[in-house]
Design a protein around this motif. Sequence first.
Motif, short mmCIF file in Angstrom:
data_model
loop_
_atom_site.label_atom_id
_atom_site.label_comp_id
_atom_site.label_asym_id
_atom_site.label_seq_id
_atom_site.Cartn_x
_atom_site.Cartn_y
_atom_site.Cartn_z
N TYR A 112 0.83 -1.21 0.00
CA TYR A 112 0.00 0.00 0.00
C TYR A 112 0.86 1.26 0.00
CZ TYR A 112 -4.21 -2.72 0.42
OH TYR A 112 -5.24 -3.59 0.14
N PHE A 113 1.94 1.23 0.75
CA PHE A 113 2.84 2.39 0.75
C PHE A 113 3.50 2.54 -0.62
CE2 PHE A 113 2.92 1.21 5.35
CZ PHE A 113 2.22 2.33 5.79
N LYS A 114 3.92 1.43 -1.20
CA LYS A 114 4.56 1.47 -2.51
C LYS A 114 3.61 2.01 -3.57
CE LYS A 114 7.13 -1.42 -5.78
NZ LYS A 114 7.65 -2.80 -6.04
N ALA A 115 2.31 1.72 -3.44
CA ALA A 115 1.32 2.17 -4.41
C ALA A 115 0.77 3.55 -4.10
CB ALA A 115 0.17 1.16 -4.48
N GLY A 116 1.27 4.19 -3.05
CA GLY A 116 0.88 5.57 -2.75
C GLY A 116 -0.42 5.73 -2.00
N PHE A 117 -0.89 4.69 -1.33
CA PHE A 117 -2.11 4.81 -0.53
C PHE A 117 -1.82 5.54 0.78
CE2 PHE A 117 -3.29 1.23 -3.19
CZ PHE A 117 -4.66 1.43 -3.40
N VAL A 118 -2.84 6.22 1.30
CA VAL A 118 -2.79 6.71 2.67
C VAL A 118 -3.15 5.53 3.57
CG1 VAL A 118 -3.82 8.27 4.36
CG2 VAL A 118 -3.40 9.06 2.02
N ALA A 119 -2.27 5.17 4.47
CA ALA A 119 -2.48 3.99 5.31
C ALA A 119 -2.23 4.34 6.78
CB ALA A 119 -1.58 2.85 4.88
N TYR A 120 -3.03 3.73 7.63
CA TYR A 120 -2.89 3.91 9.07
C TYR A 120 -2.35 2.62 9.69
CZ TYR A 120 -5.72 8.24 9.40
OH TYR A 120 -6.20 9.52 9.30
N THR A 121 -1.51 2.77 10.69
CA THR A 121 -1.09 1.65 11.51
C THR A 121 -2.07 1.49 12.66
OG1 THR A 121 0.75 0.69 12.76
CG2 THR A 121 0.46 3.07 12.92
N ARG A 122 -1.84 0.48 13.51
CA ARG A 122 -2.74 0.22 14.64
C ARG A 122 -1.98 0.33 15.96
NH1 ARG A 122 -7.58 -2.72 14.22
NH2 ARG A 122 -7.17 -3.29 16.37
N HIS A 123 -2.70 0.87 16.97
CA HIS A 123 -2.20 0.92 18.33
C HIS A 123 -3.31 0.39 19.24
CE1 HIS A 123 -0.33 3.60 21.74
NE2 HIS A 123 -0.16 2.31 21.96
N SER A 124 -3.03 -0.66 19.99
CA SER A 124 -4.01 -1.23 20.90
C SER A 124 -3.28 -1.95 22.02
CB SER A 124 -4.92 -2.22 20.15
OG SER A 124 -4.22 -3.43 19.88
N GLU A 125 -4.07 -2.56 22.92
CA GLU A 125 -3.45 -3.36 23.97
C GLU A 125 -2.64 -4.51 23.38
OE1 GLU A 125 -7.84 -2.90 25.39
OE2 GLU A 125 -6.76 -3.04 23.51
N LEU A 126 -3.06 -4.98 22.22
CA LEU A 126 -2.39 -6.11 21.57
C LEU A 126 -1.24 -5.66 20.67
CD1 LEU A 126 -5.58 -8.13 20.58
CD2 LEU A 126 -4.21 -8.30 22.67
N GLU A 127 -1.22 -4.38 20.33
CA GLU A 127 -0.17 -3.80 19.48
C GLU A 127 0.39 -2.54 20.14
OE1 GLU A 127 -2.99 -4.80 15.72
OE2 GLU A 127 -3.54 -3.89 17.62
N PRO A 128 1.09 -2.70 21.27
CA PRO A 128 1.59 -1.53 21.99
C PRO A 128 2.63 -0.76 21.20
CG PRO A 128 2.48 -3.55 22.94
CD PRO A 128 1.42 -3.96 21.97
#
Length: 206
Positions: A112-128
């Motif tokens: 997605y980054f290579k194709a120029g998309f706007v992308a969000y990462t995740r932050h949670s108790e499982l992904e600190p």
Amino acid sequence: MKILAHRGWWLEPTEKNSETAFRRAFENGFGVETDTRDQNGVLKIAHDMPVGDDVMDLDYFLALHKSYAGSGTIAMNIKADGLQTLLRSALDKVGISDLFCFDMAVPDALGYFKAGFVAYTRHSELEPVPPFYDKAEGVWIDAFYSDWITAEVVQKHLDAGKRVALVSPELHGRDPAAAWDAWSDLKGDTIAICTDLPHLAAEKWG
């Protein structure tokens, strides 16, 4: 605060990800969170595996969004790997740019980054520690088990130059009142809330 109606503004559970729920959201100027998967080489709006011929095509959904001048941001939950080319083609065809992708598998996110998309990462108790934080434009902040998301957590991401999307507790079966009170002073177009109660969110932050 931008408002993202979770799977559209639905009044009955059967309306989730339906044309009725999307139209209701767009008519009221809300953005939406929704889901896409592929079915026989065609992108569909579907949280679970699409079955049969009655599942909404992504192209139809995008055209619906485009038809409402005041419709808001699309948060696209990516439910399968390898959809970048199909999704890019669909967006370019309709001319929609106010969209971000999230929930991709980590290796798939690189495409997605290579194709120029706007992308969000995740932050949670499982992904600190949010993956691909340096590449992501924003952070999807989720609270699966408890209301751990404070204004300070949000501000840390904002200070790092990230946009933020907050998952409201009712999506996980909890009362949102305490979290909404904790977030009451959060304002601006760099912050969004994904909620099943968009009309109430609009009263609080509109």
